[in-house]
Design an enzyme around this catalytic site. Structure first.
Site, PDB file in Angstrom:
ATOM      1  N   PHE A 151      -2.886  -0.708   0.212  1.00  0.00           N
ATOM      2  CA  PHE A 151      -3.634   0.309   0.959  1.00  0.00           C
ATOM      3  C   PHE A 151      -3.590   1.685   0.323  1.00  0.00           C
ATOM      4  O   PHE A 151      -4.434   2.536   0.616  1.00  0.00           O
ATOM      5  CB  PHE A 151      -3.109   0.396   2.409  1.00  0.00           C
ATOM      6  N   LYS A 175     -10.419  -8.261  -3.438  1.00  0.00           N
ATOM      7  CA  LYS A 175     -10.038  -8.199  -2.022  1.00  0.00           C
ATOM      8  C   LYS A 175      -9.307  -6.878  -1.780  1.00  0.00           C
ATOM      9  O   LYS A 175      -8.164  -6.698  -2.178  1.00  0.00           O
ATOM     10  CB  LYS A 175      -9.112  -9.355  -1.620  1.00  0.00           C
ATOM     11  N   GLU A 178      -6.989  -4.680   3.887  1.00  0.00           N
ATOM     12  CA  GLU A 178      -7.728  -4.666   5.165  1.00  0.00           C
ATOM     13  C   GLU A 178      -7.515  -3.351   5.912  1.00  0.00           C
ATOM     14  O   GLU A 178      -8.247  -3.030   6.846  1.00  0.00           O
ATOM     15  CB  GLU A 178      -7.314  -5.868   6.030  1.00  0.00           C
ATOM     16  N   SER A 228       3.554  -4.828  -1.932  1.00  0.00           N
ATOM     17  CA  SER A 228       5.004  -4.788  -1.745  1.00  0.00           C
ATOM     18  C   SER A 228       5.672  -5.931  -2.527  1.00  0.00           C
ATOM     19  O   SER A 228       5.044  -6.952  -2.814  1.00  0.00           O
ATOM     20  CB  SER A 228       5.330  -4.909  -0.255  1.00  0.00           C
ATOM     21  N   CYS A 283       3.719   4.334  -5.309  1.00  0.00           N
ATOM     22  CA  CYS A 283       4.748   3.493  -5.934  1.00  0.00           C
ATOM     23  C   CYS A 283       5.498   4.268  -7.003  1.00  0.00           C
ATOM     24  O   CYS A 283       6.510   3.797  -7.500  1.00  0.00           O
ATOM     25  CB  CYS A 283       4.128   2.238  -6.515  1.00  0.00           C
ATOM     26  N   GLU A 384      12.980   0.647  -0.106  1.00  0.00           N
ATOM     27  CA  GLU A 384      11.750   1.422  -0.263  1.00  0.00           C
ATOM     28  C   GLU A 384      11.324   1.950   1.106  1.00  0.00           C
ATOM     29  O   GLU A 384      11.092   1.161   2.027  1.00  0.00           O
ATOM     30  CB  GLU A 384      10.637   0.556  -0.853  1.00  0.00           C
TER      31      GLU A 384
HETATM   32  P1  NAD Z   1       1.298  -5.292   1.116  1.00  0.00           P
HETATM   33  O1  NAD Z   1       2.161  -6.132   0.251  1.00  0.00           O
HETATM   34  O2  NAD Z   1       1.540  -5.299   2.576  1.00  0.00           O
HETATM   35  O3  NAD Z   1      -0.251  -5.744   0.950  1.00  0.00           O
HETATM   36  C1  NAD Z   1      -0.844  -5.858  -0.323  1.00  0.00           C
HETATM   37  C2  NAD Z   1      -1.955  -6.906  -0.256  1.00  0.00           C
HETATM   38  O4  NAD Z   1      -1.389  -8.177   0.062  1.00  0.00           O
HETATM   39  C3  NAD Z   1      -3.013  -6.618   0.806  1.00  0.00           C
HETATM   40  O5  NAD Z   1      -4.273  -6.887   0.256  1.00  0.00           O
HETATM   41  C4  NAD Z   1      -2.671  -7.581   1.934  1.00  0.00           C
HETATM   42  O6  NAD Z   1      -3.825  -8.035   2.620  1.00  0.00           O
HETATM   43  C5  NAD Z   1      -1.988  -8.735   1.231  1.00  0.00           C
HETATM   44  N1  NAD Z   1      -0.908  -9.336   2.006  1.00  0.00           N
HETATM   45  C6  NAD Z   1      -0.043  -8.693   2.847  1.00  0.00           C
HETATM   46  N2  NAD Z   1       0.846  -9.563   3.342  1.00  0.00           N
HETATM   47  C7  NAD Z   1       0.561 -10.771   2.809  1.00  0.00           C
HETATM   48  C8  NAD Z   1       1.140 -12.067   2.935  1.00  0.00           C
HETATM   49  N3  NAD Z   1       2.184 -12.285   3.718  1.00  0.00           N
HETATM   50  N4  NAD Z   1       0.584 -13.071   2.231  1.00  0.00           N
HETATM   51  C9  NAD Z   1      -0.474 -12.871   1.428  1.00  0.00           C
HETATM   52  N5  NAD Z   1      -1.063 -11.660   1.270  1.00  0.00           N
HETATM   53  C10 NAD Z   1      -0.561 -10.630   1.938  1.00  0.00           C
HETATM   54  O7  NAD Z   1       1.337  -3.822   0.518  1.00  0.00           O
HETATM   55  P2  NAD Z   1       0.747  -2.479   1.145  1.00  0.00           P
HETATM   56  O8  NAD Z   1       1.555  -2.096   2.329  1.00  0.00           O
HETATM   57  O9  NAD Z   1      -0.728  -2.598   1.294  1.00  0.00           O
HETATM   58  O10 NAD Z   1       1.007  -1.454  -0.055  1.00  0.00           O
HETATM   59  C11 NAD Z   1       2.217  -0.734  -0.212  1.00  0.00           C
HETATM   60  C12 NAD Z   1       3.121  -1.412  -1.208  1.00  0.00           C
HETATM   61  O11 NAD Z   1       2.456  -1.542  -2.462  1.00  0.00           O
HETATM   62  C13 NAD Z   1       4.385  -0.613  -1.477  1.00  0.00           C
HETATM   63  O12 NAD Z   1       5.470  -1.490  -1.550  1.00  0.00           O
HETATM   64  C14 NAD Z   1       4.111   0.020  -2.829  1.00  0.00           C
HETATM   65  O13 NAD Z   1       5.261   0.340  -3.579  1.00  0.00           O
HETATM   66  C15 NAD Z   1       3.315  -1.053  -3.492  1.00  0.00           C
HETATM   67  N6  NAD Z   1       2.526  -0.527  -4.589  1.00  0.00           N
HETATM   68  C16 NAD Z   1       2.924  -0.817  -5.849  1.00  0.00           C
HETATM   69  C17 NAD Z   1       2.227  -0.302  -6.933  1.00  0.00           C
HETATM   70  C18 NAD Z   1       2.662  -0.593  -8.334  1.00  0.00           C
HETATM   71  O14 NAD Z   1       1.947  -0.242  -9.243  1.00  0.00           O
HETATM   72  N7  NAD Z   1       3.810  -1.218  -8.543  1.00  0.00           N
HETATM   73  C19 NAD Z   1       1.109   0.501  -6.705  1.00  0.00           C
HETATM   74  C20 NAD Z   1       0.722   0.765  -5.399  1.00  0.00           C
HETATM   75  C21 NAD Z   1       1.436   0.249  -4.341  1.00  0.00           C
END
Ligand code: NAD
Length: 491
Positions: A151, A175, A178, A228, A283, A384
């Site tokens: 997000f 994708k 959401e 994450s 991140c 985190e």
């Molecule tokens: P998230 O893991 O909740 O969601 C990321 C994606 O995965 C979304 O599209 C979501 O729909 C999908 N998703 C969520 N839960 C899922 C599941 N159980 N099974 C399958 N798909 C699933 O992450 P977020 O809250 O949207 O973003 C924040 C996180 O992203 C933080 O941990 C941040 O550090 C990380 N991040 C990392 C980088 C990097 O470059 N390393 C960059 C940006 C964000």
């Protein structure tokens, strides 16, 4: 279906997905309802894969220099609609307009770098590896690829992958998160104007069901994920088990070491931007500052003042330096972690919980927070938080500080503030993280460098952006040919 409901973009058409499961998208500062996003099911992924597979047959044959002409046009459209896109990011994501503009700038830069694919994608060759025998290595696209986004950077992160994927001759399904689907909807409205062959770029909105359908679909050859760490690990494992290439960027807990010889004013300003920019939902946000020796007192006082004076509000209002976090759940989780820090023995030096922001009383705001004397082995030093919370730890030597950094489970970014070249080199050499900052607070690689990340912050081999993206989105073919001169007829 109301006019406020988002659609998918498949095979060059806007398609209403076959689902009644719709999630509200709200502005996290004003709580205005912006749209409803459909949570698509596996059938929508199937449709997108069919379109992308059919498009791949011809798209891979389009010469690379012609493929990137579509990117030249996309770049122009992104520039023309730059402010509108930045405003949409702020409306759905909560960051300030300046931050949203910075995000879109990096998106455009990735399109620009991917325009170099005709050269970046070149292979190499050796003549006469034996008499009359030549060997060449060519790069070919993989096929259908998929991108799953988090997000916090709805405009930028898809561009770490998408332009490279299609410029290399692949087709692609995106994708978005959401939680923030509007920016990508707007970007696909621009993509719709490119006259790309239908099916080259597709958009499927949704959540876990869409991700699982992507991971299990046999025709999808590669998956790029950012989110994450637990989900990154899951996506990587399931994609790999199904024979796909995967690059999965995960979470972070970024430590910053401040040495006594660092310039206090510059360090404080840069550190405040790193820890509180994008409300800490980055991140590459600084999450723990380890002060060494005499840096302790001066830095603690300066960063506390910077935290207290940060202007918090709605990202579209002038003068605002920090916006909201993404949701009520996120705010509650951050506030709980601050409390946990206090229970672990840290002092809440600056407490950003439950702020009142005039005009936006219901918004998901957390003000900058400083936790002093965080126990180095406790939960708060390791977890985190993904909010505007900076923990302070004090140690006596740089060796102890580097050892503490290297004990962390993540390895996304580590930074050092110093005026000593020798200390900087030691840090750069020894520290276990993929992105290193020396007197830099957010060590974000330019688009022509790979976005590194180690340990629990990355699962895979090849990262997004730059040369790594080209390698990730192509497979090599090595051809050995024998042609003796005496075999040729004389014409
Ligand atoms: P998230 O893991 O909740 O969601 C990321 C994606 O995965 C979304 O599209 C979501 O729909 C999908 N998703 C969520 N839960 C899922 C599941 N159980 N099974 C399958 N798909 C699933 O992450 P977020 O809250 O949207 O973003 C924040 C996180 O992203 C933080 O941990 C941040 O550090 C990380 N991040 C990392 C980088 C990097 O470059 N390393 C960059 C940006 C964000």
């Amino acid at each position: 279906m109301s006019t406020n409901d988002l659609a998918n973009y498949i095979n060059g058409q806007w398609v209403v997905p076959d689902t009644t499961d719709l999630l509200e998208v709200t502005n996290p500062a004003t709580l205005e309802q912006l749209a409803r996003v459909p949570l698509s099911v596996a059938g929508e992924v199937e449709r997108a894969v069919e379109a992308a597979s059919a498009a791949f047959v011809e798209w891979r044959r389009v010469p690379a220099n012609e493929r990137v002409r579509y990117l030249f046009r996309l770049r122009e459209l992104l520039e023309t609609h730059f402010d509108d896109l930045a405003q949409t990011i702020t409306q759905e994501c909560g960051k300030t307009l300046a931050e949203s503009r910075g995000e879109m700038r990096r998106a455009v830069e990735n399109v620009e770098v991917a325009c170099g694919i005709p050269i970046l994608m070149q292979g190499y060759n050796s003549e006469d590896i034996a008499r009359g025998v030549d060997e060449i290595m060519i790069r070919q696209p993989l096929g259908v690829t998929a991108i799953i986004c988090p997000f916090n950077f709805p405009g930028m992160i898809p561009f770490w992958f998408m332009p490279y994927a299609i410029a290399c001759g692949n087709t692609c399904i995106v994708k978005p998160s959401e939680k923030v689907p509007l920016t990508m909807r707007k970007i696909f409205e621009l993509i719709d104007q490119l006259d790309l062959p239908p099916g080259v770029l597709n958009l499927v909105n949704g959540a876990k069901d869409v991700v699982d359908a992507i991971l299990d679909h046999p025709a999808i050859r590669a998956v790029s994920f950012v989110g994450s760490s637990p989900v990154a690990r899951y996506v990587y494992s399931r994609a790999a088990a199904n024979g796909k290439r995967a690059q999965c960027q995960g979470g972070a807990k970024n430590p910053v070491i401040v040495l006594p010889d660092a310039n206090l004013d510059t360090t404080t300003r840069i550190m405040a931007d790193s820890a509180f920019g994008c409300a800490g939902q980055r991140c590459l946000a600084a999450s723990v500052a380890i002060t060494v020796g005499e840096a302790r007192h001066s830095f603690t006082e300066a960063i506390a003042t910077a935290a207290e004076s940060r202007v918090v509000g709605y990202g579209l209002d002038p003068g605002v330096e920090m916006g909201t976090v993404i949701s009520a759940e996120s705010k509650a989780r951050i506030e709980k972690l601050i409390q946990r820090g206090a229970e672990e023995g840290a002092k809440v030096l600056v407490d950003g919980r439950r702020p009142q922001i005039p005009g936006y009383e219901q918004g998901h705001f957390v003000r900058p927070t400083i936790l002093q004397d965080v126990p180095p082995t406790g939960e708060i030093a390791q977890t985190e938080i993904f909010g505007p919370v900076l923990g302070l730890i004090h140690l006596d030597t740089i060796e102890e500080a580097i050892a503490l950094v290297n004990r962390g489970q993540y390895g996304n970014m580590a930074c050092l503030f110093t005026s000593s070249g020798a200390a900087a080199r030691k840090f750069r050499y020894e520290v276990e993280a993929g992105n290193i900052g020396i007197n830099i607070g957010v060590a974000a690689p330019m688009a022509f460098f790979p976005f590194s990340g180690w340990k629990e912050s990355f699962f895979g081999d090849l990262h997004g952006q730059g040369h790594h993206a080209v390698e990730f989105f192509t497979q090599t073919k090595v051809v050995v040919e024998r042609w003796f001169q005496e075999w040729s007829r004389t014409f």
